[in-house]
Design a protein around this motif. Structure first.
Motif, PDB file in Angstrom:
ATOM      1  N   ARG A 205       0.828  -1.202   0.000  1.00 47.01           N
ATOM      2  CA  ARG A 205       0.000   0.000   0.000  1.00 47.01           C
ATOM      3  C   ARG A 205       0.870   1.262   0.000  1.00 47.01           C
ATOM      4  NH1 ARG A 205      -2.100  -0.804   6.276  1.00 47.01           N
ATOM      5  NH2 ARG A 205      -0.359   0.275   7.298  1.00 47.01           N
ATOM      6  N   LYS A 206       0.249   2.360  -0.426  1.00 41.53           N
ATOM      7  CA  LYS A 206       0.812   3.708  -0.340  1.00 41.53           C
ATOM      8  C   LYS A 206       2.148   3.838  -1.057  1.00 41.53           C
ATOM      9  CE  LYS A 206      -1.579   4.687   3.999  1.00 41.53           C
ATOM     10  NZ  LYS A 206      -1.437   5.083   5.422  1.00 41.53           N
ATOM     11  N   GLN A 227      -3.666  -2.040  -2.248  1.00 40.13           N
ATOM     12  CA  GLN A 227      -4.611  -0.940  -2.134  1.00 40.13           C
ATOM     13  C   GLN A 227      -3.911   0.383  -1.824  1.00 40.13           C
ATOM     14  OE1 GLN A 227      -7.369  -1.426   1.108  1.00 40.13           O
ATOM     15  NE2 GLN A 227      -5.778  -1.742   2.649  1.00 40.13           N
ATOM     16  N   LYS A 228      -4.595   1.465  -2.231  1.00 44.00           N
ATOM     17  CA  LYS A 228      -4.167   2.830  -1.934  1.00 44.00           C
ATOM     18  C   LYS A 228      -2.799   3.162  -2.523  1.00 44.00           C
ATOM     19  CE  LYS A 228      -6.917   2.908   2.332  1.00 44.00           C
ATOM     20  NZ  LYS A 228      -8.103   3.435   1.642  1.00 44.00           N
ATOM     21  N   GLU A 260      -8.988   0.491  -4.670  1.00 45.50           N
ATOM     22  CA  GLU A 260      -8.713   1.878  -4.266  1.00 45.50           C
ATOM     23  C   GLU A 260      -7.314   2.341  -4.653  1.00 45.50           C
ATOM     24  OE1 GLU A 260     -10.427   3.122  -0.381  1.00 45.50           O
ATOM     25  OE2 GLU A 260     -10.810   0.971  -0.137  1.00 45.50           O
ATOM     26  N   THR A 262      -5.307   4.668  -7.224  1.00 42.90           N
ATOM     27  CA  THR A 262      -5.836   5.888  -7.832  1.00 42.90           C
ATOM     28  C   THR A 262      -5.762   5.910  -9.355  1.00 42.90           C
ATOM     29  OG1 THR A 262      -3.699   6.994  -7.535  1.00 42.90           O
ATOM     30  CG2 THR A 262      -5.345   7.266  -5.783  1.00 42.90           C
TER      31      THR A 262
END
Length: 542
Positions: A205-206, A227-228, A260, A262
């Motif tokens: 993530r991130k 995710q993310k 999720e 982007t």
């Protein structure tokens, strides 16, 4: 107790401890408990007595029930623990140096990571020779490896660029990798030239890319989450591989969530065979209709190292795809792909299409959409021939029917009853038909004609009718497709004649028409009769 006596007892007890021989650890006597943590050993603590109890353990041994005795030093070396190298996992300490030291020591072995947040700048596993590693945390969300600051470095890099060899049998389990800032960190995990690599119970993530595997073969992403990020999962090739430009073949994403992110959920190109099963791809992309955004993009170069062969591309089965924003939920630009048992759940306006297929070939089977679009499935002009769509009536199609066959459900079709009429002598006459017993596809378009409906490419047409009693001349029945004979039968007059005729399975196009023509030369007008046996049937077989 008098102080002198107490002193004697303590002295004797101390002498016993000093003289005690090395002891064997007995697993049957260790405290045990039912722990929900699958990675924690089933031992609460071990108390060591005798020589070496506060120093080296060379003289101690371990024996498990039914097993053999091993030195405690050997037993401890089976699995390394990152905490033994100074990893704090307290969410405050910079654990970069300690983690990289632990990774270097774990070449060819298993490294256990403690519960907590391990703050790092960048980690690398790049052994000097082909040695596997297993990184095992306490479970996704329990063991977190997180970037300390917003820098371009990966959280974890496995392999090297250039790569001197293929790195086999890497496993990562029970860990969350947090890139801290998806506008800065390149990848939460980047794998380079890996064969047989497994990510299980992992979260990425991130980061700009959650998991990027370049020139990786036999990749499994199981029970995991991406995710993310900007892009959740990316699989491609790179020039630094030990076998130049090794393609990312056989990628398996199963029982996982890609959500999720982007820009894009999954980005795959160059290799062959990416399998997505039992997973969710949801709410990726941010701009409705935007090119390059959405759920999944299969690039234009699938199988490029096998020129002249259309290699397997995306194989999707038993998967839920929801709420992605972009050009389409899935864009296929090349490869031979298969879509089975999918549900597209589409809030209005998120994507222009559910499936946008601009190249390669494909099969669609039992695919459902929640929202009708102008084209749920849209083909581009460069799609190859040989495509099949079946059991997917909710999809609005914009396809080239010379390249794509839409299979109608078996047994659907039309059956109509004869309308009695007088047939002139020595003249071909088109038969009129009355009410339909059933007309599943709306094929009865006039009193004389059955018309092939949209989505049908093969049919079987049959007819049965009887003549009034007369013993003179011939009786002939023909089935005409677009006015041309495709089947015929002729009988001599038998008094009462009943004639059956069938085309067999024939290829058709939507809009083709079928009629029945009869002929008799009894010397006068002769009736065709309505009874329980007459019929005109068109069955959609494909």
């Amino acid at each position: 107790m008098p102080s002198r006596l107490l002193a004697r007892v303590l002295t004797a007890f101390a002498a016993l401890l000093i003289a005690a021989p090395a002891v064997a650890y007995d697993a049957t006597k260790a405290p045990r408990y039912a722990s929900p943590d699958m990675y924690r050993p089933n031992v609460d603590r071990i108390i060591l007595n005798g020589p070496g109890s506060t120093g080296p353990v060379d003289g101690m041994s371990v024996t498990v029930p039914g097993g053999v005795s091993r030195s405690l030093a050997d037993r401890a070396a089976d699995v390394l623990n990152a905490a033994d190298f100074g990893v704090k996992a307290d969410g405050v300490t910079n654990d970069t140096a300690a983690m990289n030291t632990a990774l270097a020591a774990a070449v060819g072995r298993t490294l256990l990571l403690p519960k907590g947040t391990i703050l790092v700048d960048a980690l690398t596993y790049a052994p000097p020779s082909n040695k596997p590693i297993t990184l095992r945390g306490q479970g996704r969300g329990s063991t977190i490896i997180q970037k300390r600051t917003a820098t371009p470095n990966n959280v974890l890099t496995i392999g090297s660029n250039p790569s001197p060899f293929v790195l086999n049998d890497v496993r990562v389990e029970g860990i969350t990798f947090d890139g801290f800032d998806p506008t800065a960190t390149y990848a939460a995990i980047e794998g380079l030239d890996l064969w047989r690599v497994t990510f299980r119970d992992v979260e990425v993530r991130k980061a700009k890319i959650g998991l990027e595997c370049l020139s990786c073969i036999w990749v499994t992403f199981d029970a995991s989450i991406a995710q993310k990020n900007k892009t959740g999962l990316r699989f491609n090739t790179y020039g630094g591989a030990s076998y130049p430009s090794t393609p990312p073949n056989l990628v398996q994403i199963q029982n996982s969530q890609v959500n999720e992110n982007t820009v894009l959920g999954i980005d795959y190109d160059v290799g062959a065979l990416i399998s997505l099963r039992g997973s969710n791809v949801e709410y990726n992309g941010t701009t409705a209709g935007a090119v390059g955004q959405g759920g999944i993009i299969i690039g234009p170069n699938v199988g490029q190292f096998n020129p002249g062969t259309v290699m397997q591309g995306l194989q999707v089965e038993d998967t839920w795809i929801e709420g992605n924003k972009g050009q389409a939920h899935i864009v296929q630009q090349s490869g031979r792909s298969s879509y089975r048992n999918l549900l597209f759940w589409t809030p209005g306006g998120d994507t222009t299409n559910d499936l946008l297929i601009t190249g390669g070939s494909y099969t669609v089977d039992n695919v459902v959409t929640s929202t009708p679009k102008t084209a749920n499935l849209l083909e581009g002009p460069n799609v190859l021939a040989g495509n099949v769509i079946q059991n997917s009536p909710s999809l609005a199609l914009s396809i080239d029917r010379t390249k794509t066959t839409v299979v109608a459900p078996r047994g659907q079709g039309s059956r109509v009853r004869l309308q009695a009429a007088s047939i002139a002598n020595n003249a071909d006459t088109t038969v009129s038909w009355g009410a339909a017993e059933f007309d599943d596809t709306g094929a009865l378009t006039s009193g004389t004609t059955l018309t092939v409906p949209a989505g049908t490419s093969r049919v079987r047409v049959s007819v049965g009718l009887g003549w009034a009693s007369n013993g003179t001349g011939l009786r002939k029945v023909r089935i005409l497709k677009n006015g041309a004979e495709v089947a015929a039968t002729t009988q001599a007059a038998l008094g009462y004649n009943f004639q059956n005729l069938e085309t067999g399975l024939i290829s058709v196009s939507p809009g083709d028409t079928f009629t029945v023509s009869v002929y008799q030369n009894s010397g006068g007008a002769l009736a065709v009769l309505t009874n329980q046996d007459d019929f005109f049937v068109m069955e959609s077989a494909r």
